[in-house]
Design a protein around this motif. Structure first.
Motif, mmCIF file in Angstrom:
data_model
loop_
_atom_site.group_PDB
_atom_site.id
_atom_site.type_symbol
_atom_site.label_atom_id
_atom_site.label_comp_id
_atom_site.label_asym_id
_atom_site.label_seq_id
_atom_site.Cartn_x
_atom_site.Cartn_y
_atom_site.Cartn_z
ATOM 1 N N TYR A 185 93.598 23.445 89.010
ATOM 2 C CA TYR A 185 93.505 24.791 88.440
ATOM 3 C C TYR A 185 92.383 24.741 87.417
ATOM 4 C CZ TYR A 185 98.246 25.887 90.179
ATOM 5 O OH TYR A 185 99.352 26.106 90.952
ATOM 6 N N THR A 186 91.817 25.906 87.109
ATOM 7 C CA THR A 186 90.804 25.987 86.056
ATOM 8 C C THR A 186 91.085 27.206 85.179
ATOM 9 O OG1 THR A 186 89.078 24.923 87.379
ATOM 10 C CG2 THR A 186 88.349 26.284 85.529
ATOM 11 N N LEU A 187 91.003 27.009 83.879
ATOM 12 C CA LEU A 187 91.042 28.115 82.922
ATOM 13 C C LEU A 187 89.712 28.116 82.195
ATOM 14 C CD1 LEU A 187 92.676 30.415 81.601
ATOM 15 C CD2 LEU A 187 93.449 28.747 79.897
ATOM 16 N N LEU A 188 88.851 29.038 82.581
ATOM 17 C CA LEU A 188 87.511 29.159 81.994
ATOM 18 C C LEU A 188 87.530 30.291 80.979
ATOM 19 C CD1 LEU A 188 84.433 28.625 81.873
ATOM 20 C CD2 LEU A 188 84.196 30.160 83.837
ATOM 21 N N THR A 189 87.363 29.957 79.702
ATOM 22 C CA THR A 189 87.349 30.986 78.662
ATOM 23 C C THR A 189 85.917 31.197 78.175
ATOM 24 O OG1 THR A 189 87.568 29.641 76.659
ATOM 25 C CG2 THR A 189 89.567 30.009 77.954
ATOM 26 N N HIS A 212 102.261 25.640 81.190
ATOM 27 C CA HIS A 212 102.438 25.587 79.733
ATOM 28 C C HIS A 212 101.167 26.004 79.015
ATOM 29 C CE1 HIS A 212 103.609 24.135 75.759
ATOM 30 N NE2 HIS A 212 102.474 23.456 75.718
ATOM 31 N N ASN A 213 100.015 25.508 79.476
ATOM 32 C CA ASN A 213 98.748 25.833 78.823
ATOM 33 C C ASN A 213 98.382 27.304 78.967
ATOM 34 O OD1 ASN A 213 96.628 23.440 77.880
ATOM 35 N ND2 ASN A 213 98.362 22.690 79.079
ATOM 36 N N VAL A 214 98.583 27.852 80.144
ATOM 37 C CA VAL A 214 98.274 29.268 80.361
ATOM 38 C C VAL A 214 99.195 30.139 79.516
ATOM 39 C CG1 VAL A 214 98.331 31.136 82.069
ATOM 40 C CG2 VAL A 214 97.284 28.945 82.660
ATOM 41 N N GLN A 215 100.455 29.781 79.459
ATOM 42 C CA GLN A 215 101.413 30.551 78.656
ATOM 43 C C GLN A 215 101.029 30.510 77.174
ATOM 44 O OE1 GLN A 215 105.477 29.267 79.206
ATOM 45 N NE2 GLN A 215 106.276 31.287 78.681
ATOM 46 N N TYR A 222 97.977 29.958 75.955
ATOM 47 C CA TYR A 222 96.747 30.724 75.758
ATOM 48 C C TYR A 222 97.039 32.227 75.761
ATOM 49 C CZ TYR A 222 92.078 32.607 76.553
ATOM 50 O OH TYR A 222 90.909 33.324 76.436
ATOM 51 N N ALA A 223 97.951 32.644 76.641
ATOM 52 C CA ALA A 223 98.264 34.069 76.768
ATOM 53 C C ALA A 223 99.001 34.617 75.554
ATOM 54 C CB ALA A 223 99.094 34.298 78.031
ATOM 55 N N SER A 224 99.469 33.758 74.667
ATOM 56 C CA SER A 224 100.170 34.233 73.470
ATOM 57 C C SER A 224 99.200 34.757 72.419
ATOM 58 C CB SER A 224 101.009 33.101 72.868
ATOM 59 O OG SER A 224 100.169 32.056 72.390
ATOM 60 N N GLY A 225 97.913 34.479 72.600
ATOM 61 C CA GLY A 225 96.918 34.936 71.637
ATOM 62 C C GLY A 225 96.352 36.301 71.976
ATOM 63 N N ASN A 226 95.313 36.683 71.253
ATOM 64 C CA ASN A 226 94.646 37.974 71.466
ATOM 65 C C ASN A 226 93.615 37.810 72.579
ATOM 66 O OD1 ASN A 226 93.710 40.595 71.178
ATOM 67 N ND2 ASN A 226 92.339 40.075 69.462
ATOM 68 N N VAL A 227 94.086 37.809 73.829
ATOM 69 C CA VAL A 227 93.232 37.461 74.963
ATOM 70 C C VAL A 227 93.413 38.451 76.107
ATOM 71 C CG1 VAL A 227 93.290 35.002 74.379
ATOM 72 C CG2 VAL A 227 94.980 35.930 75.981
ATOM 73 N N VAL A 261 103.961 34.192 83.667
ATOM 74 C CA VAL A 261 103.976 33.788 82.252
ATOM 75 C C VAL A 261 102.881 34.491 81.445
ATOM 76 C CG1 VAL A 261 104.967 31.548 82.805
ATOM 77 C CG2 VAL A 261 102.476 31.760 82.601
ATOM 78 N N ILE A 262 102.135 35.391 82.085
ATOM 79 C CA ILE A 262 101.091 36.143 81.391
ATOM 80 C C ILE A 262 101.581 37.573 81.178
ATOM 81 C CG2 ILE A 262 98.688 36.914 81.420
ATOM 82 C CD1 ILE A 262 98.123 34.687 83.462
#
Length: 638
Positions: free
Chosen positions: A229-233, A274-277, A279-284, A300-301
């Motif tokens: 998986y990739t999470l590119l911010t 866990h990481n996506v959840q 990250y999604a807790s922030g202002n994103v 989880v988003i």
């Protein structure tokens, strides 16, 4: 996968779409934990340890859904696999000869009491699959429940194949269209221009991550992919993989030792949820492609933090090949043509001896491809089908079950190769004896469909589904048709079936630089099958008047069977196109054969690409032309 607590589930159903179960095993799961459940596979091809449905049912077909309750077990699959499923499953399983969600839901409503639960593994369900079942069950007082960890895996236990640490390697720069840094910058630029201002792009499809970082692996049969998986911010890059598969050189290539915006942070594959959840807790705002994002991440988003498109920006960008990628794919098809021609020449000499069967033939073709430069194996399981077996559109022989090839029957060969510079897929149908008049007519009408679509000129941004009628027209004229799609995208050492390009309703419009297959066919049940497939590049068309128009350039380079062509059915324009195609084959493949001293194959090529001449005048039915023109005009208005 990351685990999530789902609580007590006194009634649950295990649904396994495509993925893999087998004979009903002794499932040692406590009643208070689960009574029934749902499971679906992550991609078209899956690794051995993901074959849950095959383990549970014994059925090894590529399409199907298994449902298990406390009292019954059922399998749903399409007509291609009915006979196979009946042979492979024992009496514990009911075979349902339907594939739609509605028929499964009707069964669930009958078998599962009101107020109980239907469970599924969210990492094996797409968003669309979840929505289909959830909507169908919404007013039934039966709840759809997401479950991790996977219950079949728990039952499988120590028998389940171990995760193999196959190396993830860097694809040499000579075989890539751009550096991974350039690709990341391009996707971030698209994020900045997006009106909803996403702060991240989440990638779930394996080919998305492989393409983005120019990395390849071997976790999936026929595909150079690795679990990822990739999470590119906008300021970081997180790659979720089995870290043990990355050597020090690959880690250095990814700049993994730093923390800047162009440094790849390598995270454990199981920690993606866990990481996506977190990250999604922030202002994103997280941008996803709903077609390939698993429900396990989607759930989880928070919905207000999602930006949803059918396909991710990586999937859409990857679909359009740049000039270097186009050149690489063209080159791979020249070498692939050499392998296929070597096989066809060998068949002509050996089939009359009665010593060749479908399976041994497919094995030999794989060997021919394996000898070609940059070869990395077949791109899918070879469809090598003689006589009545060819009437099954996706039949593949096995060592145990196969037929002899005969000069008295048609032979359909659908095969492809993986090369470092490209992926190939080509189908040819041949007859070494005397075909019937109907076989020749059907073959020629399939060929006409291939030609008419290949030479079509169309406005830029036209949807493929508005064009595919041209591949069917000659068949429709006489009351014939085929039941599969007309074509699909293809990758650069990636997927042989690369979305979102093609001629189906959910494909994106055609654009310059896309590659697609063109593959009309005809199948006479119990007798024979015909398919003629080429890969084509979308290019600018030369028109009399200025405008933005496109057409196709065929890059597959193997001649059709002259023995099956009824030239009297071809129009002058179709005949001219065919002879020009044959000249192209001579110019591109001929020198390759000569350089390698394949003189017998060169002579065969010269004979099979001799210009064809008309035998009788041809007039296309006016009603047919008017009908297709009307369809095309209506299509352009959509």
């Amino acid at each position: 996968m990351a685990q999530a607590h789902w609580g007590c589930c006194p009634w649950l159903v295990l649904l396994c779409a495509l993925g893999a179960w087998g004979h009903p095993k002794s499932v040692d799961l406590k009643a208070e934990d689960v009574r029934n459940c749902l499971i679906s596979p992550p991609s078209e091809y899956i690794g051995t340890r993901d074959k849950r449905r095959a383990w549970m049912t014994g059925f090894t077909g590529s399409a199907g859904t298994a449902v298990v309750t406390m009292g019954k077990a059922g399998l749903w699959t399409d007509s291609r696999y009915w006979t196979q499923a009946e042979r492979q499953m024992d009496c514990n399983w009911e075979l349902h000869k339907e594939v739609d969600t509605a028929s499964i839901v009707v069964w669930l409503l009958t078998e599962v009491p009101a107020g109980k639960r239907v469970g599924f593994d969210p990492f094996l369900f797409s968003i669309g699959s979840w929505e289909s079942y959830n909507m169908a069950l919404m007013n039934s007082n039966i709840k759809l429940v997401s479950i991790t960890p996977n219950l079949v895996d728990q039952a499988w236990g120590s028998e389940k194949p171990l995760v193999l640490s196959q190396p993830i390697y860097v694809l040499q720069e000579a075989f890539t269209g751009n550096t991974w840094q350039k690709k990341v910058s391009d996707i971030r630029s698209q994020m900045q221009k997006h009106p909803k201002a996403p702060t991240a792009v989440l990638l779930s499809a394996l080919d998305e991550t492989a393409w983005l970082f120019n990395l390849r692996g071997s976790d999936i049969p026929y595909n150079p992919f690795f679990y990822s998986y990739t999470l590119l911010t906008d300021s970081s890059i997180r790659l979720f993989v089995n870290r043990s598969c990355l050597n020090s050189e690959t880690l250095k290539y990814l700049n993994s030792s730093c923390t800047g915006s162009m440094c790849v942070q390598v995270e454990d594959y199981s920690q993606v949820r866990h990481n996506v959840q977190a990250y999604a807790s922030g202002n994103v705002k997280i941008w996803i492609g709903t077609s390939y994002t698993t429900y396990g991440l989607y759930e989880v988003i928070p919905k207000e933090k999602l930006i949803e498109d059918t396909y991710s920006p990586v999937m859409v960008t990857k679909a359009v090949k740049n000039s270097k990628e186009q050149a690489l794919l063209r080159a791979s098809h020249v070498r692939d043509a050499v392998a296929v021609i070597r096989y066809l020449v060998w068949l002509e000499k050996n089939v009359p001896k009665g010593t060749v069967d479908e399976f041994s033939g497919a094995e030999l073709l794989n060997k021919f491809r394996g000898k070609e430069q940059f070869s990395s194996g077949p791109s899918f399981e070879t469809i090598s089908a003689s006589g009545l077996n060819a009437a099954l559109a996706h039949y593949s022989p096995t060592k145990e079950l196969h037929r002899k090839l005969s000069s008295d029957e048609m032979y359909l060969l659908d095969s492809g190769g993986q090369y470092w510079d490209g992926t190939t897929d080509i189908t040819r149908t041949v007859h070494w004896g005397t075909p019937s008049a109907f076989q020749k007519e059907a073959y020629t009408r399939v060929l006409i469909g291939n030609i008419d679509l290949s030479r079509l000129v169309f406005p830029a941004n036209t949807s493929g589904r508005m064009m595919e009628v041209f591949a069917r027209r000659a068949l429709w004229d006489v009351g014939l048709n085929y039941g599969h799609g007309t074509g699909h995208g293809i990758g650069n050492f990636l997927c042989v079936h690369e979305w979102p390009v093609g001629f189906q309703y959910n494909n994106i419009p055609m654009a310059k630089g896309m590659f697609t297959s063109i593959e009309p066919g005809y199948y006479q049940d119990g007798e024979f099958g015909i398919r003629l497939e080429d890969v084509a590049l979308v290019v600018e068309a030369k028109t009399k008047y200025p405008g933005s128009y496109l057409t196709f350039e065929v890059v597959s380079l193997v001649p059709y069977d002259r023995n099956l062509i009824d030239v009297s059915l071809l129009s002058p324009e179709q005949l001219q196109y065919l002879n020009h195609y044959y000249q192209t084959i001579r110019e591109k493949v001929g020198p390759e054969l000569q350089q390698r001293q394949l003189l017998e194959e060169f002579e065969w090529l010269q004979q099979h690409t001799e210009p064809l001449s008309a035998k009788a005048p041809h007039t296309a039915p006016l009603a047919s032309l008017l009908a297709v023109s009307s369809l095309a005009i209506l299509g352009c208005r959509v």
